[in-house]
Write a protein that holds these residues in place. Structure first.
Motif, PDB file in Angstrom:
ATOM      1  N   GLY A 162       0.821  -1.212   0.000  1.00 45.69           N
ATOM      2  CA  GLY A 162       0.000   0.000   0.000  1.00 45.69           C
ATOM      3  C   GLY A 162       0.851   1.256   0.000  1.00 45.69           C
ATOM      4  O   GLY A 162       0.565   2.223  -0.730  1.00 45.69           O
ATOM      5  N   LEU A 163       1.913   1.267   0.822  1.00 40.70           N
ATOM      6  CA  LEU A 163       2.827   2.415   0.830  1.00 40.70           C
ATOM      7  C   LEU A 163       3.512   2.583  -0.523  1.00 40.70           C
ATOM      8  O   LEU A 163       3.618   3.696  -1.050  1.00 40.70           O
ATOM      9  N   ALA A 164       3.973   1.456  -1.083  1.00 37.05           N
ATOM     10  CA  ALA A 164       4.683   1.525  -2.364  1.00 37.05           C
ATOM     11  C   ALA A 164       3.778   2.063  -3.473  1.00 37.05           C
ATOM     12  O   ALA A 164       4.176   2.945  -4.250  1.00 37.05           O
ATOM     13  N   ILE A 165       2.556   1.554  -3.545  1.00 33.79           N
ATOM     14  CA  ILE A 165       1.638   1.994  -4.599  1.00 33.79           C
ATOM     15  C   ILE A 165       1.221   3.444  -4.389  1.00 33.79           C
ATOM     16  O   ILE A 165       1.132   4.230  -5.346  1.00 33.79           O
ATOM     17  N   ALA A 166       0.961   3.820  -3.130  1.00 39.98           N
ATOM     18  CA  ALA A 166       0.554   5.200  -2.852  1.00 39.98           C
ATOM     19  C   ALA A 166       1.654   6.179  -3.251  1.00 39.98           C
ATOM     20  O   ALA A 166       1.382   7.232  -3.832  1.00 39.98           O
ATOM     21  N   LEU A 167       2.903   5.847  -2.947  1.00 40.00           N
ATOM     22  CA  LEU A 167       4.011   6.718  -3.340  1.00 40.00           C
ATOM     23  C   LEU A 167       4.197   6.727  -4.855  1.00 40.00           C
ATOM     24  O   LEU A 167       4.581   7.748  -5.437  1.00 40.00           O
ATOM     25  N   LEU A 168       3.923   5.596  -5.481  1.00 36.55           N
ATOM     26  CA  LEU A 168       4.112   5.493  -6.930  1.00 36.55           C
ATOM     27  C   LEU A 168       3.132   6.370  -7.696  1.00 36.55           C
ATOM     28  O   LEU A 168       3.494   6.978  -8.713  1.00 36.55           O
TER      29      LEU A 168
ATOM     30  N   ARG B 254      -4.331   9.277 -13.871  1.00 35.91           N
ATOM     31  CA  ARG B 254      -4.177   8.949 -12.448  1.00 35.91           C
ATOM     32  C   ARG B 254      -5.525   8.703 -11.774  1.00 35.91           C
ATOM     33  O   ARG B 254      -5.650   7.820 -10.922  1.00 35.91           O
ATOM     34  N   GLY B 255      -6.552   9.461 -12.156  1.00 35.19           N
ATOM     35  CA  GLY B 255      -7.875   9.253 -11.561  1.00 35.19           C
ATOM     36  C   GLY B 255      -8.425   7.875 -11.851  1.00 35.19           C
ATOM     37  O   GLY B 255      -8.976   7.209 -10.959  1.00 35.19           O
ATOM     38  N   LEU B 256      -8.267   7.407 -13.093  1.00 34.83           N
ATOM     39  CA  LEU B 256      -8.744   6.073 -13.455  1.00 34.83           C
ATOM     40  C   LEU B 256      -7.966   4.990 -12.717  1.00 34.83           C
ATOM     41  O   LEU B 256      -8.550   4.002 -12.248  1.00 34.83           O
ATOM     42  N   VAL B 257      -6.654   5.183 -12.577  1.00 40.54           N
ATOM     43  CA  VAL B 257      -5.828   4.210 -11.858  1.00 40.54           C
ATOM     44  C   VAL B 257      -6.264   4.111 -10.404  1.00 40.54           C
ATOM     45  O   VAL B 257      -6.340   3.017  -9.835  1.00 40.54           O
ATOM     46  N   ARG B 258      -6.578   5.238  -9.787  1.00 40.15           N
ATOM     47  CA  ARG B 258      -7.026   5.220  -8.389  1.00 40.15           C
ATOM     48  C   ARG B 258      -8.347   4.473  -8.240  1.00 40.15           C
ATOM     49  O   ARG B 258      -8.536   3.703  -7.289  1.00 40.15           O
ATOM     50  N   ILE B 259      -9.259   4.683  -9.173  1.00 35.92           N
ATOM     51  CA  ILE B 259     -10.544   3.977  -9.113  1.00 35.92           C
ATOM     52  C   ILE B 259     -10.336   2.469  -9.242  1.00 35.92           C
ATOM     53  O   ILE B 259     -10.930   1.672  -8.500  1.00 35.92           O
ATOM     54  N   LEU B 260      -9.471   2.058 -10.164  1.00 37.29           N
ATOM     55  CA  LEU B 260      -9.195   0.632 -10.352  1.00 37.29           C
ATOM     56  C   LEU B 260      -8.512   0.033  -9.127  1.00 37.29           C
ATOM     57  O   LEU B 260      -8.751  -1.130  -8.787  1.00 37.29           O
ATOM     58  N   LEU B 261      -7.662   0.816  -8.468  1.00 37.95           N
ATOM     59  CA  LEU B 261      -6.977   0.321  -7.277  1.00 37.95           C
ATOM     60  C   LEU B 261      -7.942   0.118  -6.113  1.00 37.95           C
ATOM     61  O   LEU B 261      -7.802  -0.822  -5.328  1.00 37.95           O
ATOM     62  N   ILE B 262      -8.924   0.986  -5.993  1.00 42.02           N
ATOM     63  CA  ILE B 262      -9.844   0.932  -4.856  1.00 42.02           C
ATOM     64  C   ILE B 262     -10.940  -0.110  -5.060  1.00 42.02           C
ATOM     65  O   ILE B 262     -11.465  -0.672  -4.095  1.00 42.02           O
TER      66      ILE B 262
ATOM     67  N   PRO C 118      -6.461  -2.312  -1.352  1.00 42.77           N
ATOM     68  CA  PRO C 118      -7.035  -1.008  -1.741  1.00 42.77           C
ATOM     69  C   PRO C 118      -7.366  -0.113  -0.558  1.00 42.77           C
ATOM     70  O   PRO C 118      -7.256   1.114  -0.661  1.00 42.77           O
ATOM     71  N   PHE C 119      -7.793  -0.712   0.553  1.00 41.27           N
ATOM     72  CA  PHE C 119      -8.107   0.089   1.743  1.00 41.27           C
ATOM     73  C   PHE C 119      -6.863   0.810   2.237  1.00 41.27           C
ATOM     74  O   PHE C 119      -6.895   2.024   2.527  1.00 41.27           O
ATOM     75  N   ALA C 120      -5.741   0.085   2.330  1.00 43.89           N
ATOM     76  CA  ALA C 120      -4.497   0.712   2.769  1.00 43.89           C
ATOM     77  C   ALA C 120      -4.053   1.775   1.777  1.00 43.89           C
ATOM     78  O   ALA C 120      -3.632   2.872   2.178  1.00 43.89           O
ATOM     79  N   CYS C 121      -4.167   1.486   0.489  1.00 44.10           N
ATOM     80  CA  CYS C 121      -3.789   2.468  -0.539  1.00 44.10           C
ATOM     81  C   CYS C 121      -4.610   3.741  -0.407  1.00 44.10           C
ATOM     82  O   CYS C 121      -4.078   4.861  -0.506  1.00 44.10           O
ATOM     83  N   LEU C 122      -5.904   3.594  -0.196  1.00 41.46           N
ATOM     84  CA  LEU C 122      -6.790   4.756  -0.095  1.00 41.46           C
ATOM     85  C   LEU C 122      -6.405   5.643   1.080  1.00 41.46           C
ATOM     86  O   LEU C 122      -6.336   6.878   0.954  1.00 41.46           O
TER      87      LEU C 122
END
Length: 292
Positions: free
Chosen positions: A89-95, A103-111, A170-174
């Protein structure tokens, strides 16, 4: 204190009392019934066996050969999932923290995986990903000339860890993405201008800023992961043997497979004790982070 102030306080307490009483009943009645059932003989398959059992139900539950494996599997599932979700989650959030096209579409897919129901999540991984004949991973293994792995038979607990981690990542990423939005950009730019590399920025800037978020993610995940059941029931059914049996599934086995309500209630109280021990540890850890 004036009579009007005392009257206002009394009125506020009277207005709050129905909610407080309802909440206490909601918590105390099930807990009291669980304690009562754990102290009596109550087996649905043997209704003639009744009376006061004392601590025999607890002794029977602890002496169950699967008890040690269930405790170990619960802690291993809990710890592994937390480490995977927090680390990735930390790695993806920083990435994806810096702006980039899409980026908006990627965030939706991640969550999106977080909103998949646990049973659907388990069925998806069981049939579409981990099936040793037609699963996606089996096709990848075959493409590279390797023999497909029967995940749910050879690596049952690891398979469950993968399923649960995929849903909670996804919860941790969010949480981490949201926390990074409030980070001081000028401080980061100053660190870069002073020659700090990414590892130094991560250690001295990102980690202190995300400390509270990491603590919150760990606490919430631990609370829910202690009661993981649907993934195990749908995929491995606690097996082979007891290799993927956790505490929740062991209680289910006693209650609905062995029909022993008394022993299952004793197991439920053990689960409450285990959850409280973990909760006390987490509350102290999070309290230190909040003070800092």
């Amino acid at each position: 204190m004036s009579s009007q102030a005392r009257g206002n306080r009394t009125t506020s307490r009277l207005l709050m009392s129905p909610a407080v009483i309802s909440l206490l009943l909601w918590m105390l009645v099930p807990l009291g019934m669980t304690i009562y059932f754990s102290l009596i003989y109550y087996n649905l398959m043997n209704p003639f066996l009744e009376g006061w059992a004392g601590l025999s139900n607890y002794e029977f539950f602890i002496s169950n050969p699967a008890f040690g494996d269930a405790v170990w599997n619960t802690l291993l599932l809990l710890g592994s999932t937390v480490v995977i979700t927090v680390g990735l989650g930390l790695a993806i959030a920083l990435l994806i923290n810096d702006p980039f096209p899409g980026r908006g579409l990627v965030r939706i897919l991640l969550i999106s995986p977080f909103f998949v129901m646990p049973t659907v999540n388990a069925l998806l991984w069981k049939h579409m990903m981990m099936n040793p004949i037609y699963g996606f991973l089996a096709q990848v293994w075959t493409f590279f000339g390797a023999e497909p792995v029967d995940w749910l038979t050879d690596l049952p607990l690891f398979s469950v860890i993968i399923m649960v981690s995929w849903q909670w990542l996804p919860f941790a990423c969010l949480i981490f993405i949201t926390s990074l939005q409030s980070m001081d950009r000028e401080q980061l730019e100053a660190a870069r201008m002073d020659g700090a590399n990414f590892l130094q920025q991560f250690r001295y800037l990102y980690v202190p800023h995300l400390a509270r978020s990491i603590s919150v993610v760990i606490m919430i995940e631990v609370i829910f992961l202690l009661s993981i059941f649907a993934e195990i029931y749908t995929t491995t059914a606690g097996g082979p043997g007891t290799e993927s049996t956790n505490f929740a599934f062991l209680i289910f086995t006693e209650a609905l497979l062995n029909f022993d309500v008394g022993v299952a209630s004793a197991g439920a109280l053990f689960a409450i004790i285990l959850a409280n021990i973990v909760a006390i540890f987490l509350i102290r850890m999070i309290g230190k982070n909040l003070e800092n």
